[in-house]
Write a protein that holds these residues in place. Structure first.
Motif, PDB file in Angstrom:
ATOM      1  N   SER A 110     -30.334  -3.635 -14.280  1.00 26.05           N
ATOM      2  CA  SER A 110     -30.369  -2.317 -13.550  1.00 26.05           C
ATOM      3  C   SER A 110     -31.311  -1.461 -13.870  1.00 26.05           C
ATOM      4  CB  SER A 110     -28.909  -1.950 -12.571  1.00 26.05           C
ATOM      5  OG  SER A 110     -28.638  -1.350 -14.038  1.00 26.05           O
ATOM      6  N   THR A 111     -31.438  -0.809 -14.756  1.00 27.41           N
ATOM      7  CA  THR A 111     -31.443   0.323 -15.324  1.00 27.41           C
ATOM      8  C   THR A 111     -32.761   0.521 -14.802  1.00 27.41           C
ATOM      9  OG1 THR A 111     -32.006  -0.306 -17.508  1.00 27.41           O
ATOM     10  CG2 THR A 111     -29.639   1.426 -17.195  1.00 27.41           C
ATOM     11  N   THR A 112     -33.385  -1.251 -15.329  1.00 29.60           N
ATOM     12  CA  THR A 112     -35.230  -1.431 -15.218  1.00 29.60           C
ATOM     13  C   THR A 112     -35.850  -1.034 -13.489  1.00 29.60           C
ATOM     14  OG1 THR A 112     -35.935  -3.020 -16.970  1.00 29.60           O
ATOM     15  CG2 THR A 112     -36.996  -2.853 -15.350  1.00 29.60           C
ATOM     16  N   ILE A 114     -34.031   0.682 -11.335  1.00 25.91           N
ATOM     17  CA  ILE A 114     -33.500   2.006 -10.776  1.00 25.91           C
ATOM     18  C   ILE A 114     -34.950   2.478 -10.945  1.00 25.91           C
ATOM     19  CG2 ILE A 114     -32.359   4.308 -11.310  1.00 25.91           C
ATOM     20  CD1 ILE A 114     -29.890   2.170 -11.416  1.00 25.91           C
ATOM     21  N   LYS A 115     -35.320   2.198 -12.648  1.00 27.96           N
ATOM     22  CA  LYS A 115     -36.687   3.442 -12.660  1.00 27.96           C
ATOM     23  C   LYS A 115     -37.710   3.205 -11.762  1.00 27.96           C
ATOM     24  CE  LYS A 115     -39.762   4.281 -16.296  1.00 27.96           C
ATOM     25  NZ  LYS A 115     -41.068   4.405 -16.649  1.00 27.96           N
ATOM     26  N   ASP A 118     -37.744   4.356  -8.621  1.00 29.61           N
ATOM     27  CA  ASP A 118     -37.951   6.139  -9.006  1.00 29.61           C
ATOM     28  C   ASP A 118     -39.475   6.262  -9.168  1.00 29.61           C
ATOM     29  OD1 ASP A 118     -35.204   6.331  -8.534  1.00 29.61           O
ATOM     30  OD2 ASP A 118     -34.939   6.855 -10.995  1.00 29.61           O
ATOM     31  N   THR A 132     -28.864   0.700  -6.525  1.00 28.85           N
ATOM     32  CA  THR A 132     -27.629   0.412  -7.925  1.00 28.85           C
ATOM     33  C   THR A 132     -26.759  -0.815  -7.127  1.00 28.85           C
ATOM     34  OG1 THR A 132     -27.414   2.505  -8.531  1.00 28.85           O
ATOM     35  CG2 THR A 132     -25.586   0.369  -9.026  1.00 28.85           C
ATOM     36  N   TRP A 135     -29.012  -4.022  -6.201  1.00 31.17           N
ATOM     37  CA  TRP A 135     -29.404  -4.988  -7.175  1.00 31.17           C
ATOM     38  C   TRP A 135     -28.052  -5.726  -7.638  1.00 31.17           C
ATOM     39  CZ3 TRP A 135     -26.771  -5.132 -11.780  1.00 31.17           C
ATOM     40  CH2 TRP A 135     -27.058  -6.160 -12.470  1.00 31.17           C
TER      41      TRP A 135
END
Length: 180
Positions: A110-112, A114-115, A118, A132, A135
């Motif tokens: 999820s961090t990938t 979100i980045k 963005d 979020t 995902w």
């Protein structure tokens, strides 16, 4: 058919273009525009498209409404089209869909995602603020999927087994499609 599913920023477009080019599989039609959302008659689009599946050449799709609309609709618009909410219509379409499709679930961490969201300029309204939830919904759906498919994470530290599995699944699906 081959369906590449996942949230915005998951690497779907890159993967499906690579598969399409490498294997010579044409792109399927799109029922939704990446920034404008779905067509007005989404259920009619699904009905017309699924009817062609038994007689048309194999195609690769960038998402399919029977999956993506059940995630994006409630999160971004608060609902799905009326017929998609009817279990008998949806069950019948999903049975056909599952029997004739291979779903590749693009789900990097999820961090990938979100980045990546963005960093991208254009999205449908609400995607960035709800990525979020989008995902997480894809993660749940991919884990409960009962049809042929696999999860693909382009950020994997050990991509070889994943790539081998993907190639083998694609080959089986392509060979099975030729006999239809």
């Amino acid at each position: 058919m081959i369906i590449v599913e996942g949230p915005d920023g998951a690497g779907k477009t890159t993967l499906l273009k690579h598969i399409s080019r490498r294997l010579g599989i044409p792109m399927g039609p799109r029922a939704s525009h990446s920034t404008k959302g779905p067509t007005d008659d989404l259920c009619g689009w699904v009905d017309r498209d699924l009817l062609k599946w038994g007689t048309s050449p194999l195609k690769i799709y960038d998402r399919y409404p029977l999956i993506s609309e059940t995630i994006y609709g409630p999160i971004l618009r608060g609902s799905v089209p009326d017929r998609m909410a009817q279990s008998s219509w949806m069950r019948a379409r999903l049975n056909t869909f599952r029997s004739m499709s291979l779903v590749i679930w693009c789900l990097p961490p999820s961090t990938t995602v979100i980045k990546n969201v963005d960093d991208e300029r254009e999205h449908m309204d609400g995607v960035k603020s709800n990525i979020t939830s989008i995902w997480a919904s894809y993660a749940i759906m991919s884990n409960s999927w009962t049809g042929p498919g696999m999860t693909y994470d382009y950020t994997s530290n050990n991509p070889d087994p994943q790539t081998t599995q993907l190639v083998n699944m694609l080959r089986r699906h392509i060979n099975g499609w030729k006999v239809l």
